[in-house]
Structure formats: structure tokens, C-alpha cells
Motif scaffolding. Structure first.
Motif, PDB file in Angstrom:
ATOM      1  N   ALA A   1       0.830  -1.208   0.000  1.00 30.52           N
ATOM      2  CA  ALA A   1       0.000   0.000   0.000  1.00 30.52           C
ATOM      3  C   ALA A   1       0.860   1.251   0.000  1.00 30.52           C
ATOM      4  CB  ALA A   1      -0.929  -0.008   1.208  1.00 30.52           C
ATOM      5  N   VAL A   2       1.968   1.226   0.744  1.00 32.78           N
ATOM      6  CA  VAL A   2       2.844   2.397   0.804  1.00 32.78           C
ATOM      7  C   VAL A   2       3.550   2.613  -0.528  1.00 32.78           C
ATOM      8  CG1 VAL A   2       4.810   3.443   1.979  1.00 32.78           C
ATOM      9  CG2 VAL A   2       3.134   2.143   3.291  1.00 32.78           C
ATOM     10  N   VAL A   3       3.991   1.514  -1.156  1.00 35.42           N
ATOM     11  CA  VAL A   3       4.620   1.651  -2.469  1.00 35.42           C
ATOM     12  C   VAL A   3       3.615   2.182  -3.490  1.00 35.42           C
ATOM     13  CG1 VAL A   3       5.693   0.393  -4.382  1.00 35.42           C
ATOM     14  CG2 VAL A   3       6.358  -0.118  -2.028  1.00 35.42           C
ATOM     15  N   CYS A   4       2.388   1.696  -3.422  1.00 32.84           N
ATOM     16  CA  CYS A   4       1.339   2.199  -4.317  1.00 32.84           C
ATOM     17  C   CYS A   4       1.153   3.703  -4.123  1.00 32.84           C
ATOM     18  CB  CYS A   4       0.028   1.458  -4.059  1.00 32.84           C
ATOM     19  SG  CYS A   4      -1.320   1.917  -5.172  1.00 32.84           S
ATOM     20  N   ALA A   5       1.092   4.129  -2.862  1.00 31.71           N
ATOM     21  CA  ALA A   5       0.968   5.560  -2.576  1.00 31.71           C
ATOM     22  C   ALA A   5       2.204   6.314  -3.047  1.00 31.71           C
ATOM     23  CB  ALA A   5       0.752   5.769  -1.080  1.00 31.71           C
ATOM     24  N   GLY A   6       3.378   5.679  -2.925  1.00 28.82           N
ATOM     25  CA  GLY A   6       4.605   6.320  -3.390  1.00 28.82           C
ATOM     26  C   GLY A   6       4.601   6.547  -4.886  1.00 28.82           C
ATOM     27  N   MET A   7       4.143   5.542  -5.653  1.00 31.05           N
ATOM     28  CA  MET A   7       4.052   5.707  -7.104  1.00 31.05           C
ATOM     29  C   MET A   7       3.042   6.813  -7.456  1.00 31.05           C
ATOM     30  SD  MET A   7       6.243   3.648  -8.483  1.00 31.05           S
ATOM     31  CE  MET A   7       7.298   3.889  -7.036  1.00 31.05           C
ATOM     32  N   ALA A   8       1.940   6.864  -6.702  1.00 28.26           N
ATOM     33  CA  ALA A   8       0.945   7.916  -6.939  1.00 28.26           C
ATOM     34  C   ALA A   8       1.530   9.298  -6.640  1.00 28.26           C
ATOM     35  CB  ALA A   8      -0.293   7.663  -6.079  1.00 28.26           C
ATOM     36  N   ALA A   9       2.351   9.393  -5.596  1.00 21.80           N
ATOM     37  CA  ALA A   9       2.991  10.669  -5.271  1.00 21.80           C
ATOM     38  C   ALA A   9       3.978  11.092  -6.358  1.00 21.80           C
ATOM     39  CB  ALA A   9       3.699  10.561  -3.917  1.00 21.80           C
ATOM     40  N   ILE A  10       4.713  10.120  -6.899  1.00 22.31           N
ATOM     41  CA  ILE A  10       5.625  10.434  -8.005  1.00 22.31           C
ATOM     42  C   ILE A  10       4.841  10.955  -9.197  1.00 22.31           C
ATOM     43  CG2 ILE A  10       7.274   9.454  -9.657  1.00 22.31           C
ATOM     44  CD1 ILE A  10       8.042   7.418  -7.474  1.00 22.31           C
ATOM     45  N   PHE A  11       3.742  10.281  -9.539  1.00 19.68           N
ATOM     46  CA  PHE A  11       2.906  10.732 -10.648  1.00 19.68           C
ATOM     47  C   PHE A  11       2.383  12.141 -10.402  1.00 19.68           C
ATOM     48  CE2 PHE A  11      -1.551  11.268 -11.992  1.00 19.68           C
ATOM     49  CZ  PHE A  11      -1.345  11.377 -13.360  1.00 19.68           C
ATOM     50  N   ALA A  12       1.871  12.391  -9.200  1.00 16.79           N
ATOM     51  CA  ALA A  12       1.304  13.704  -8.896  1.00 16.79           C
ATOM     52  C   ALA A  12       2.369  14.798  -8.982  1.00 16.79           C
ATOM     53  CB  ALA A  12       0.661  13.688  -7.512  1.00 16.79           C
ATOM     54  N   GLY A  13       3.553  14.514  -8.421  1.00 18.59           N
ATOM     55  CA  GLY A  13       4.611  15.520  -8.471  1.00 18.59           C
ATOM     56  C   GLY A  13       5.074  15.807  -9.880  1.00 18.59           C
ATOM     57  N   LEU A  14       5.220  14.764 -10.699  1.00 21.58           N
ATOM     58  CA  LEU A  14       5.697  14.964 -12.066  1.00 21.58           C
ATOM     59  C   LEU A  14       4.659  15.644 -12.950  1.00 21.58           C
ATOM     60  CD1 LEU A  14       7.630  11.632 -12.778  1.00 21.58           C
ATOM     61  CD2 LEU A  14       8.539  13.850 -12.110  1.00 21.58           C
ATOM     62  N   ILE A  15       3.375  15.378 -12.701  1.00 24.74           N
ATOM     63  CA  ILE A  15       2.336  15.996 -13.529  1.00 24.74           C
ATOM     64  C   ILE A  15       2.083  17.435 -13.105  1.00 24.74           C
ATOM     65  CG2 ILE A  15       0.286  15.411 -12.190  1.00 24.74           C
ATOM     66  CD1 ILE A  15       0.700  15.051 -16.006  1.00 24.74           C
ATOM     67  N   LEU A  16       2.329  17.758 -11.829  1.00 24.37           N
ATOM     68  CA  LEU A  16       2.119  19.122 -11.341  1.00 24.37           C
ATOM     69  C   LEU A  16       3.326  20.022 -11.615  1.00 24.37           C
ATOM     70  CD1 LEU A  16       0.427  18.419  -7.875  1.00 24.37           C
ATOM     71  CD2 LEU A  16      -0.664  19.344  -9.933  1.00 24.37           C
ATOM     72  N   ARG A  17       4.504  19.445 -11.667  1.00 22.44           N
ATOM     73  CA  ARG A  17       5.724  20.244 -11.799  1.00 22.44           C
ATOM     74  C   ARG A  17       5.736  21.128 -13.038  1.00 22.44           C
ATOM     75  NH1 ARG A  17      11.512  17.312 -10.829  1.00 22.44           N
ATOM     76  NH2 ARG A  17      10.992  16.260 -12.786  1.00 22.44           N
ATOM     77  N   PRO A  18       5.315  20.650 -14.207  1.00 25.15           N
ATOM     78  CA  PRO A  18       5.338  21.525 -15.385  1.00 25.15           C
ATOM     79  C   PRO A  18       4.390  22.719 -15.301  1.00 25.15           C
ATOM     80  CG  PRO A  18       5.223  19.215 -16.036  1.00 25.15           C
ATOM     81  CD  PRO A  18       4.978  19.270 -14.571  1.00 25.15           C
ATOM     82  N   PHE A  19       3.373  22.629 -14.451  1.00 24.31           N
ATOM     83  CA  PHE A  19       2.420  23.726 -14.337  1.00 24.31           C
ATOM     84  C   PHE A  19       2.787  24.735 -13.261  1.00 24.31           C
ATOM     85  CE2 PHE A  19       0.072  20.093 -16.061  1.00 24.31           C
ATOM     86  CZ  PHE A  19      -0.452  20.661 -17.213  1.00 24.31           C
ATOM     87  N   ALA A  20       3.936  24.517 -12.608  1.00 20.90           N
ATOM     88  CA  ALA A  20       4.367  25.435 -11.565  1.00 20.90           C
ATOM     89  C   ALA A  20       4.649  26.807 -12.162  1.00 20.90           C
ATOM     90  CB  ALA A  20       5.606  24.894 -10.868  1.00 20.90           C
ATOM     91  N   GLY A  21       4.075  27.828 -11.560  1.00 22.91           N
ATOM     92  CA  GLY A  21       4.269  29.176 -12.083  1.00 22.91           C
ATOM     93  C   GLY A  21       5.505  29.855 -11.554  1.00 22.91           C
ATOM     94  N   GLY A  22       6.160  29.247 -10.581  1.00 19.03           N
ATOM     95  CA  GLY A  22       7.350  29.853 -10.003  1.00 19.03           C
ATOM     96  C   GLY A  22       8.216  28.815  -9.328  1.00 19.03           C
ATOM     97  N   THR A  23       9.289  29.308  -8.724  1.00 17.13           N
ATOM     98  CA  THR A  23      10.261  28.405  -8.118  1.00 17.13           C
ATOM     99  C   THR A  23       9.677  27.627  -6.949  1.00 17.13           C
ATOM    100  OG1 THR A  23      12.066  29.877  -8.770  1.00 17.13           O
ATOM    101  CG2 THR A  23      12.523  28.285  -7.026  1.00 17.13           C
ATOM    102  N   VAL A  24       8.873  28.298  -6.110  1.00 14.11           N
ATOM    103  CA  VAL A  24       8.326  27.645  -4.924  1.00 14.11           C
ATOM    104  C   VAL A  24       7.427  26.472  -5.323  1.00 14.11           C
ATOM    105  CG1 VAL A  24       6.863  27.934  -2.898  1.00 14.11           C
ATOM    106  CG2 VAL A  24       8.477  29.726  -3.529  1.00 14.11           C
ATOM    107  N   GLY A  25       6.542  26.710  -6.287  1.00 16.39           N
ATOM    108  CA  GLY A  25       5.663  25.642  -6.750  1.00 16.39           C
ATOM    109  C   GLY A  25       6.432  24.497  -7.371  1.00 16.39           C
ATOM    110  N   PHE A  26       7.481  24.832  -8.118  1.00 13.19           N
ATOM    111  CA  PHE A  26       8.302  23.796  -8.743  1.00 13.19           C
ATOM    112  C   PHE A  26       8.996  22.954  -7.683  1.00 13.19           C
ATOM    113  CE2 PHE A  26      11.901  21.993 -10.977  1.00 13.19           C
ATOM    114  CZ  PHE A  26      11.373  21.672 -12.220  1.00 13.19           C
ATOM    115  N   LEU A  27       9.537  23.617  -6.660  1.00 17.75           N
ATOM    116  CA  LEU A  27      10.198  22.884  -5.585  1.00 17.75           C
ATOM    117  C   LEU A  27       9.212  21.999  -4.824  1.00 17.75           C
ATOM    118  CD1 LEU A  27      12.579  25.634  -4.141  1.00 17.75           C
ATOM    119  CD2 LEU A  27      13.281  23.511  -5.232  1.00 17.75           C
ATOM    120  N   ALA A  28       7.989  22.516  -4.588  1.00 13.55           N
ATOM    121  CA  ALA A  28       6.993  21.740  -3.854  1.00 13.55           C
ATOM    122  C   ALA A  28       6.582  20.496  -4.633  1.00 13.55           C
ATOM    123  CB  ALA A  28       5.772  22.614  -3.559  1.00 13.55           C
TER     124      ALA A  28
END
Length: 441
Positions: free
Chosen positions: A113-140
């Protein structure tokens, strides 16, 4: 303790291999803990195998794809060299912080379950990163992806031991090759793929989210499989192991070998993250085309595929691993010297030498296993060495960014990188001596 979950502490599993019940061999243990193989069981193992490979493929592209496009990202988001250095320091910071949480989360929810959540977190971070409008959002967004990488990275060996107790070596090899493949492909393909998709770095980074999304799928049916191989596999052993760990844990800090291993792990991790974060930029600033710089990083990373099998086998045949430590360190010194004197002219040679030097990672893991007489000791030593090591590795990439910005070139940063190889060889030689932490603590 009565209020603890019944699921076995993943960190304590290696120690159980020393229990008397294990003397029947891995196959005997597996047979005792689970019913005879049936169609459903084989289907589960096949699903876990697919999940392991897909998960391993996703444990580095978030880092190496960014390294290949760091110049474009920094320019578009108006990052200074210092901020870019902070960005390259985020991976070890996340590994140090979130990796510690993995065993507790696994006890609570189960490793799958934790690995599944980890893969989901990787997906969420990678899909959100290109839409970051600034450095803080990109880092988050990057931190979110790295959090998933951290917990998944820690739990991969637990998954292997749980589902493949009689094939630990082969499954670990499969997982290691997939990890190296994902690292290398992301480094080599990100720039040309970005160019083919229109030249926008946001698309070039975001496309890796597709593989992360695919990696979530095999783990979903396994979430409810948390107790299949963990129902009191060693209820009594767990209590004994936990008690021994809690009683002896403080002693690890008294061991010089443990501290030497922690420092060695940290210095080799520093070199690895500096390489992943900055090496493409070093080559690009020397006049190497961006696509070639990515391939050079891929060459450095792919060196770990064959050497990860050779070095541990060689190390276990030697009473003292100091000579291997020195040989790898000298390769690193030669590579950094070449980067300083002729970065573009001998780029391929320097990439290979630095790739060999970065194989200090499997050597460090091997020495951790050899510097304790018991499985419980290995668990404590591994947790100590890796925690200390990742904390040590955090300032390195940031310092390289600061030196690059204020000096206006790569001379001082490369001197720093090469200089770190000297203490790495010293502490590695101390860690490689034929002794155990029990002897010192």
C-alpha cells in the motif's frame, strides 16, 4: 507492545534470517509460511514482479530528467545558481526525511500500500511540476515526487524479501537493472524528446508522469495483500528482534566503523547527486550539445548496471575492502581532473571514469552487510549509516551551485568535487577494515 500493529516491522526482517527456523532454507521457510503455490499465488507473484520493475524504473527519472534540462528550467523560472543548487539538494533531503518514515508507514498500512501511494505521489509531483508558475511551486511539486521515491526506495527490498524469499538475489538484480535503466534513459532521452515535442521543457519533464501512472496500476490489487506473507511469520522473533534492537541501538553510535560507514555513504552520495544534478550543465557550458550532455550523463549512470554485480562479489571475497575504495576514488579523481582540464575534449572518458567512481554505492551497501555479525546489527547499521549519509550529502549540490554562481565558472566547483574524493577514500578505507560494529560497541 500491545498497541503496535501485528504486521511485522520491515526493518526487522533481515534479522530473522539468523533465527533457527531459517536453517531449513528459503524454500522451506516460504513453504511453512504460505500455502503451496497455486494459480492465484503465481498470479500475485507475477503482478509483484511487474510492479517491482515499473516502480524501479520510476525511482530516478524525476532527478535525471531535470538535470538534463536544468538550464532551461532555471532560465524560465528565473532561478539563481544558488536556488538551482537548492533544487539539486532536494533529493537527498527528501530521502533523509521521508525514508525514515517508510518502516512506520509499512507497519501501519502494509508495504504494498505504501509503495502504491509512493508511485501515486511520483505521478502527482511529475504531472504538477510543469504547471508550476514559479520556483516555490516547482520545488513543492519536486518534493512531492521525491517523497514517493524515498518511501518506495526503502521498501523495495522489503517487498522482495516478502514475496520472493527464495529468489532474493535474482529479484534484487532485476530491480537494480530496472533502476539503472530508468536513470540512464531519462538522462539520455529527455533533451531529444523535448525537442521532438516542440522544445518546451514543461512537456519534456511532464511526459515522465505517464510511466509513473502506469507504475501505480500493479500495486492496486496488492494493497489488500498486506497480510499474505506477514501474518506472524515470526511473532516471537519479532519481539526478540525488536527488544534486541531497542536495547542495542544506542551502542551503534560508539562504533568508529559505523561512523566511518556513515561518512563514506554520505560522501559517495554527495558525488552522485552532484553528478546527476550538475554534470550535464558542466558539459553544456564547455560547448557540448545539450543532447550529447544528456547521453554523457546516461553513460555515467549505466556504468552501474554491470559493476553493481561485479563489485559486491569481489568485495565479499576480500577481508579488507580498502583497495576497492581507493580504486574507485582514484577513478573519481581522474574524472574530475579531466573535467577541470579538458571537459569537452575527453568528455566520454570522464563520463566513464565518474560512472565507475559512482559505483561506491553498491560497495557501501556491501560493507554495511559485512560490518556486523548479526542480522539485527545489519539493520541498525544500515539505518544509521544511511541516515547519517543522506544528511551529509545535502549541502554538496547546494555548495556547488553557490560556487558556480559567485565564481562565474566551473573551476572551483570541480576542485571541490575532486577534493571530496580524498576524505571519501580515507573514511572508506577505515570502514573497509576487517572488523564488526559489535567489536567496537
Amino acid at each position: 507492545m500491545p498497541d503496535e500493529p501485528k504486521t511485522l516491522d520491515p526493518a526487522a526482517r533481515p534479522a530473522m534470517t539468523t533465527a533457527p527456523a531459517a536453517t531449513t532454507g528459503p524454500r522451506g521457510a516460504a513453504a511453512a509460511d504460505s500455502p503451496a503455490p497455486n494459480r492465484a499465488h503465481r498470479w500475485t507473484l507475477g503482478l509483484v514482479t511487474v510492479g517491482l520493475v515499473l516502480a524501479a524504473l520510476n525511482l530516478r527519472p524525476a532527478i535525471t530528467s531535470l538535470g538534463a534540462l536544468l538550464e532551461e528550467v532555471s532560465a524560465d523560472l528565473h532561478m539563481s545558481g544558488t536556488v538551482a543548487g537548492v533544487l539539486t539538494s532536494v533529493p537527498p533531503l527528501c530521502f533523509a526525511i521521508f525514508g525514515i518514515m517508510a518502516p512506520r508507514l509499512a507497519r501501519r498500512f502494509g508495504p504494498a500500500a505504501v509503495v502504491c501511494a509512493g508511485m501515486a505521489a511520483i505521478f502527482a509531483g511529475l504531472i504538477l511540476r510543469p504547471f508550476a508558475g514559479g520556483t516555490v511551486g516547482f520545488l513543492a511539486a519536486s518534493a512531492l515526487a521525491l517523497m514517493g521515491i524515498a518511501v518506495s526506495n526503502v521498501l523495495m527490498p522489503v517487498i522482495v524479501k516478502r514475496y520472493f524469499p527464495d529468489r532474493i538475489g535474482s529479484m534484487t538484480g532485476l530491480y537494480s537493472m530496472a533502476l539503472a535503466l530508468g536513470t540512464s534513459v531519462a538522462a539520455a532521452a529527455t533533451v531529444p524528446m523535448t525537442a521532438a515535442l516542440g522544445g518546451d521543457w514543461r512537456i519534456g519533464l511532464g511526459v515522465w508522469a505517464a510511466i509513473a501512472a502506469l507504475a501505480v496500476l500493479p500495486w492496486i490489487p496488492l494493497i489488500r495483500d498486506r497480510d499474505r506473507a506477514s501474518e506472524d511469520r515470526g511473532g516471537n522473533g519479532r519481539g526478540a528482534t525488536t527488544a534486541a534492537t531497542e536495547t542495542a541501538a544506542p551502542r551503534i553510535t560508539r562504533s568508529r566503523t559505523a561512523w566511518a560507514l556513515g561518512c563514506y555513504f554520505g560522501l559517495q552520495a554527495t558525488g552522485a547527486y552532484i553528478t546527476m544534478g550538475w554534470m550535464p550543465q558542466i558539459f553544456r557550458d564547455a560547448g557540448v550539445p545539450a543532447s550529447t550532455a544528456g547521453v554523457l550523463l546516461a553513460v555515467t549512470m549505466v556504468m552501474g548496471v554491470p559493476l553493481a554485480f561485479v563489485i559486491p562479489r569481489l568485495a565479499t571475497r576480500m577481508r579488507n575492502q580498502g583497495p576497492i575504495v581507493v580504486a574507485l576514488g582514484l577513478c573519481g579523481l581522474a574524472g574530475y581532473t579531466g573535467l577541470f582540464l579538458a571537459p569537452a575534449a575527453g568528455a566520454w572518458v570522464w563520463a566513464v571514469l565518474l560512472g565507475i567512481s559512482n559505483c561506491s554505492f553498491p560497495l557501501a551497501l556491501t560493507m554495511i552487510g559485512m560490518r556486523s555479525r548479526t542480522g539485527a546489527g545489519v539493520v541498525r547499521l544500515s539505518a544509521f549509516a544511511q541516515s547519517v549519509g543522506y544528511l551529509i550529502s545535502i549541502p554538496g549540490p547546494l555548495l556547488v551551485g553557490v560556487l558556480y554562481q559567485h565564481s562565474g565558472g566551473w573551476g572551483l566547483p570541480i576542485i571541490l568535487m575532486g577534493g571530496l574524493m580524498v576524505p571519501q577514500m580515507i573514511v572508506g578505507t577505515l570502514a573497509g577494515r576487517d572488523r564488526t560494529v559489535e567489536d567496537e560497541s
